[in-house]
Design a protein around this motif. Structure first.
Motif, PDB file in Angstrom:
ATOM      1  N   ALA A  34       0.811  -1.225   0.000  1.00 57.82           N
ATOM      2  CA  ALA A  34       0.000   0.000   0.000  1.00 57.82           C
ATOM      3  C   ALA A  34       0.839   1.267   0.000  1.00 57.82           C
ATOM      4  O   ALA A  34       0.354   2.329  -0.394  1.00 57.82           O
ATOM      5  N   ILE A  35       2.094   1.200   0.447  1.00 53.69           N
ATOM      6  CA  ILE A  35       2.896   2.412   0.592  1.00 53.69           C
ATOM      7  C   ILE A  35       4.345   2.135   0.231  1.00 53.69           C
ATOM      8  O   ILE A  35       4.856   1.034   0.436  1.00 53.69           O
ATOM      9  N   ASP A  36       4.988   3.143  -0.340  1.00 54.54           N
ATOM     10  CA  ASP A  36       6.413   3.067  -0.665  1.00 54.54           C
ATOM     11  C   ASP A  36       7.200   3.607   0.529  1.00 54.54           C
ATOM     12  O   ASP A  36       7.167   4.802   0.824  1.00 54.54           O
ATOM     13  N   TRP A  37       7.915   2.722   1.221  1.00 55.55           N
ATOM     14  CA  TRP A  37       8.604   3.081   2.456  1.00 55.55           C
ATOM     15  C   TRP A  37       9.870   3.904   2.219  1.00 55.55           C
ATOM     16  O   TRP A  37      10.489   4.345   3.189  1.00 55.55           O
ATOM     17  N   SER A  38      10.254   4.112   0.981  1.00 57.28           N
ATOM     18  CA  SER A  38      11.510   4.841   0.721  1.00 57.28           C
ATOM     19  C   SER A  38      11.441   6.303   1.155  1.00 57.28           C
ATOM     20  O   SER A  38      12.475   6.971   1.234  1.00 57.28           O
ATOM     21  N   PHE A  39      10.220   6.830   1.443  1.00 58.84           N
ATOM     22  CA  PHE A  39      10.120   8.226   1.868  1.00 58.84           C
ATOM     23  C   PHE A  39      10.836   8.461   3.200  1.00 58.84           C
ATOM     24  O   PHE A  39      11.216   9.588   3.516  1.00 58.84           O
ATOM     25  N   ILE A  40      11.035   7.394   3.982  1.00 53.42           N
ATOM     26  CA  ILE A  40      11.722   7.530   5.274  1.00 53.42           C
ATOM     27  C   ILE A  40      13.163   7.961   5.087  1.00 53.42           C
ATOM     28  O   ILE A  40      13.710   8.717   5.897  1.00 53.42           O
ATOM     29  N   GLN A 131      -1.262  11.630   3.795  1.00 53.04           N
ATOM     30  CA  GLN A 131      -1.275  12.127   2.413  1.00 53.04           C
ATOM     31  C   GLN A 131      -1.658  11.023   1.433  1.00 53.04           C
ATOM     32  O   GLN A 131      -2.332  11.273   0.421  1.00 53.04           O
ATOM     33  N   GLU A 132      -1.201   9.792   1.712  1.00 48.93           N
ATOM     34  CA  GLU A 132      -1.573   8.667   0.859  1.00 48.93           C
ATOM     35  C   GLU A 132      -3.085   8.450   0.891  1.00 48.93           C
ATOM     36  O   GLU A 132      -3.694   8.143  -0.137  1.00 48.93           O
ATOM     37  N   CYS A 133      -3.678   8.633   2.069  1.00 47.54           N
ATOM     38  CA  CYS A 133      -5.137   8.493   2.186  1.00 47.54           C
ATOM     39  C   CYS A 133      -5.845   9.586   1.391  1.00 47.54           C
ATOM     40  O   CYS A 133      -6.882   9.339   0.760  1.00 47.54           O
ATOM     41  N   TYR A 134      -5.291  10.804   1.441  1.00 46.32           N
ATOM     42  CA  TYR A 134      -5.864  11.902   0.643  1.00 46.32           C
ATOM     43  C   TYR A 134      -5.733  11.607  -0.844  1.00 46.32           C
ATOM     44  O   TYR A 134      -6.625  11.937  -1.644  1.00 46.32           O
ATOM     45  N   LYS A 135      -4.626  10.992  -1.233  1.00 49.34           N
ATOM     46  CA  LYS A 135      -4.373  10.716  -2.650  1.00 49.34           C
ATOM     47  C   LYS A 135      -5.435   9.798  -3.242  1.00 49.34           C
ATOM     48  O   LYS A 135      -5.819   9.946  -4.402  1.00 49.34           O
ATOM     49  N   ILE A 456      -7.391  -0.782  -0.217  1.00 47.70           N
ATOM     50  CA  ILE A 456      -6.740  -0.946  -1.521  1.00 47.70           C
ATOM     51  C   ILE A 456      -6.831  -2.393  -1.982  1.00 47.70           C
ATOM     52  O   ILE A 456      -7.101  -2.682  -3.151  1.00 47.70           O
ATOM     53  N   ALA A 457      -6.598  -3.336  -1.041  1.00 48.88           N
ATOM     54  CA  ALA A 457      -6.686  -4.753  -1.389  1.00 48.88           C
ATOM     55  C   ALA A 457      -8.105  -5.129  -1.805  1.00 48.88           C
ATOM     56  O   ALA A 457      -8.308  -5.877  -2.768  1.00 48.88           O
ATOM     57  N   ARG A 458      -9.102  -4.601  -1.084  1.00 47.73           N
ATOM     58  CA  ARG A 458     -10.493  -4.891  -1.420  1.00 47.73           C
ATOM     59  C   ARG A 458     -10.865  -4.303  -2.780  1.00 47.73           C
ATOM     60  O   ARG A 458     -11.568  -4.940  -3.578  1.00 47.73           O
ATOM     61  N   LYS A 459     -10.348  -3.109  -3.039  1.00 43.87           N
ATOM     62  CA  LYS A 459     -10.619  -2.457  -4.323  1.00 43.87           C
ATOM     63  C   LYS A 459      -9.964  -3.222  -5.459  1.00 43.87           C
ATOM     64  O   LYS A 459     -10.536  -3.389  -6.539  1.00 43.87           O
ATOM     65  N   GLY A 460      -8.721  -3.702  -5.206  1.00 37.33           N
ATOM     66  CA  GLY A 460      -8.025  -4.476  -6.235  1.00 37.33           C
ATOM     67  C   GLY A 460      -8.726  -5.793  -6.521  1.00 37.33           C
ATOM     68  O   GLY A 460      -8.825  -6.228  -7.670  1.00 37.33           O
ATOM     69  N   LYS A 461      -9.234  -6.442  -5.492  1.00 34.98           N
ATOM     70  CA  LYS A 461      -9.944  -7.705  -5.657  1.00 34.98           C
ATOM     71  C   LYS A 461     -11.241  -7.487  -6.426  1.00 34.98           C
ATOM     72  O   LYS A 461     -11.598  -8.269  -7.305  1.00 34.98           O
ATOM     73  N   ARG A 462     -11.923  -6.381  -6.103  1.00 37.55           N
ATOM     74  CA  ARG A 462     -13.170  -6.076  -6.809  1.00 37.55           C
ATOM     75  C   ARG A 462     -12.893  -5.777  -8.278  1.00 37.55           C
ATOM     76  O   ARG A 462     -13.640  -6.171  -9.169  1.00 37.55           O
ATOM     77  N   GLY A 463     -11.771  -5.057  -8.524  1.00 36.36           N
ATOM     78  CA  GLY A 463     -11.399  -4.749  -9.898  1.00 36.36           C
ATOM     79  C   GLY A 463     -11.047  -5.996 -10.685  1.00 36.36           C
ATOM     80  O   GLY A 463     -11.393  -6.121 -11.872  1.00 36.36           O
TER      81      GLY A 463
END
Length: 487
Positions: A34-40, A131-135, A456-463
């Motif tokens: 769900a998230i790219d951890w490289s921002f750390i 911010q990811e949630c806003y995106k 996101i996982a639920r949305k991907g499964k539905r898609g």
């Protein structure tokens, strides 16, 4: 046939892939996707030397370790490391192989003390995940719910000392002083004089220089930054107050940490400054926030405050304040016996004082229901910002507001219940406000991230299901397609 000696398989040597051992629907796998951890790396790059010293531990792994602790509500870092040693999913999430040595439990604490202390790293991590949630357009900041909960501090309730309470400046103090003097001048009174304090004259033992008893508070010798909090009817503990704001969908938008003995209305400004620019239209809060200062602050900023009914704290057998009618044109109150209470003064707290005539009240048949003063004078007070409170009452009676206020139990109160039940939020092992802010930031970041990953996982499964149906649909003959569309 009975099977025996099944434990012999323990000694078998096998070849496997770490990725195959973690189920595809495991929570940590969903979070990692769900998230790219490289921002750390960008957040901590200035905390590490660029060209000297031995190679450090991966900062991403260093942050993920407490994430595991707060995500699964593990009680301590020591226990977290023990769980990582034997849990394949935890090792996979941290990027460790099966034979890699797990970092010592004190590693994160040492890095916090040497690198991350006195920084806003953990608040930035919370903001980045938000911010990811806003995106994904999951957050609706038009309706915001605010409340506070108390987290028990790591402090023995019997190890304490008493100290003189510090006088903290209120966020509205300067503006209130200005408007008090303007109100007094409008009524023909002189402005209030500033209080003078002579540092050469310290207060005598047990009292202040003006003869008044100084307020003392209980302070923990273990964690002096926590506050003495009354928990229930019989239990008192040292605790921290965590104010939280969320939207109607349960996404955590901001938080602030304060000592447990400070009232919510006094600490509200620290949280409000973090969330006031996100597009709030209506702010819903409980009765603890129903003060003239907060009502004025919100209304002046164009935000609709939804505050509940607050029962008047009137002594039994006496008239309630609502039974004294305020006449705005003549600026006076009228008592139940149709007598006038005229304006007398505006005090330092911002309240106008309206007093009756003692000679008239002496023979009043309702005197015992009105006042017990020796001179038979009844005093009714009205805050100079009372019109804002009256506007809040009008908003409360607007259609739909009762249903909106009822959503508190499904939003912010549910968040507190989830945090305490599943994420170890009933008490803290941290000492000090700074470390408590770290715990709160990471806990709320975990809760937002867990919710985001599942959606996101639920949305991907539905898609994927829609794509499969579309493929099957294209394989049918035209007549069959028409039948399916009609169905």
């Amino acid at each position: 046939m009975m099977t025996q000696n099944a434990d012999k398989k323990r000694e078998q040597i096998q070849m496997f892939c770490m990725d195959d051992l973690v189920p595809q629907d495991h929570l940590l796998r969903l979070i990692d996707q769900a998230i790219d951890w490289s921002f750390i790396y960008d957040l901590v790059i200035d905390k590490y030397s660029a060209d000297n010293g031995r190679p450090s531990m991966d900062p991403v792994m260093l942050i993920k370790i407490p994430f595991i602790q707060y995500l699964y509500g593990i009680r301590s870092m020591r226990q977290t490391v023990k769980e990582i040693e034997v849990n394949v999913a935890y090792r996979w999430f941290l990027g460790l192989e099966m034979m890699d040595k797990v970092p010592h439990f004190s590693t994160f604490g040492k890095n916090y003390t040497r690198r991350f202390k006195d920084t806003d790293l953990f608040e930035q991590i919370f903001s980045r995940i938000l911010q990811e949630c806003y995106k994904y357009r999951l957050i609706d900041p038009s309706e915001v719910f605010v409340d506070a909960t108390h987290v028990k501090a790591r402090a023995n309730s019997k190890k304490m000392r008493k100290r003189i309470a510090d006088e903290e400046a209120l966020f509205f103090e300067e503006q209130l002083k200005k408007e008090i003097n303007e109100d007094r001048e409008a009524h023909g009174k002189k402005p209030l004089k500033e209080k003078k304090e002579d540092p050469k004259d310290p207060p005598s033992c047990g009292g202040s220089s003006d003869g008044k008893e100084e307020k003392t508070v209980k302070e923990s010798t273990t964690d002096p930054e926590s506050g003495w909090f009354r928990k229930g009817e019989h239990k008192n503990v040292f605790a921290y107050s965590v104010q939280t704001a969320c939207d109607k969908n349960g996404w955590i938008l901001g938080y602030s940490v304060n000592p447990g003995n400070q009232h919510d209305s006094r600490t509200f400004k620290s949280l409000y400054d973090k969330i006031k620019d996100i597009g709030i239209q209506t702010l819903v809060a409980d009765a603890g926030y129903k003060t003239p200062a907060i009502a004025k602050l919100l209304l002046d900023d164009g935000i609709t405050p939804l505050l509940p009914y607050k029962r008047p704290m009137t002594q039994d057998g006496f008239f309630k304040k609502a039974e004294y009618v305020y006449d705005e044109y003549f600026d006076c109150y009228v008592c139940p016996n149709d007598q006038v209470l005229a304006y007398h003064t505006t005090n330092r707290s911002g309240y106008r004082e309206y007093k009756s005539c003692g000679m008239i009240c002496e023979g009043c048949p309702y005197l015992k229901q009105c006042t017990e003063s020796r001179d038979h004078v009844k005093v009714v007070t009205r805050h100079i910002w009372e019109p804002y409170m009256e506007k809040c009452e009008d908003i409360r009676h607007t259609i739909g507001m009762k249903e909106m206020y009822a959503q508190r139990k499904e939003t912010v109160e549910r968040l507190f219940g989830t945090a305490k039940e599943n994420h170890g939020f009933r008490y803290t092992q941290m000492i000090g406000k700074a470390r408590m802010e770290m715990k709160v930031g990471l806990t709320f970041a975990c809760m937002n991230l867990k919710k985001l990953a599942k959606m996101i996982a639920r949305k991907g499964k539905r898609g994927a299901q829609k794509c499969l149906l579309l493929i099957k649909y294209t394989l049918f003959e035209p007549k069959t397609r028409k039948t399916l569309l009609e169905c």
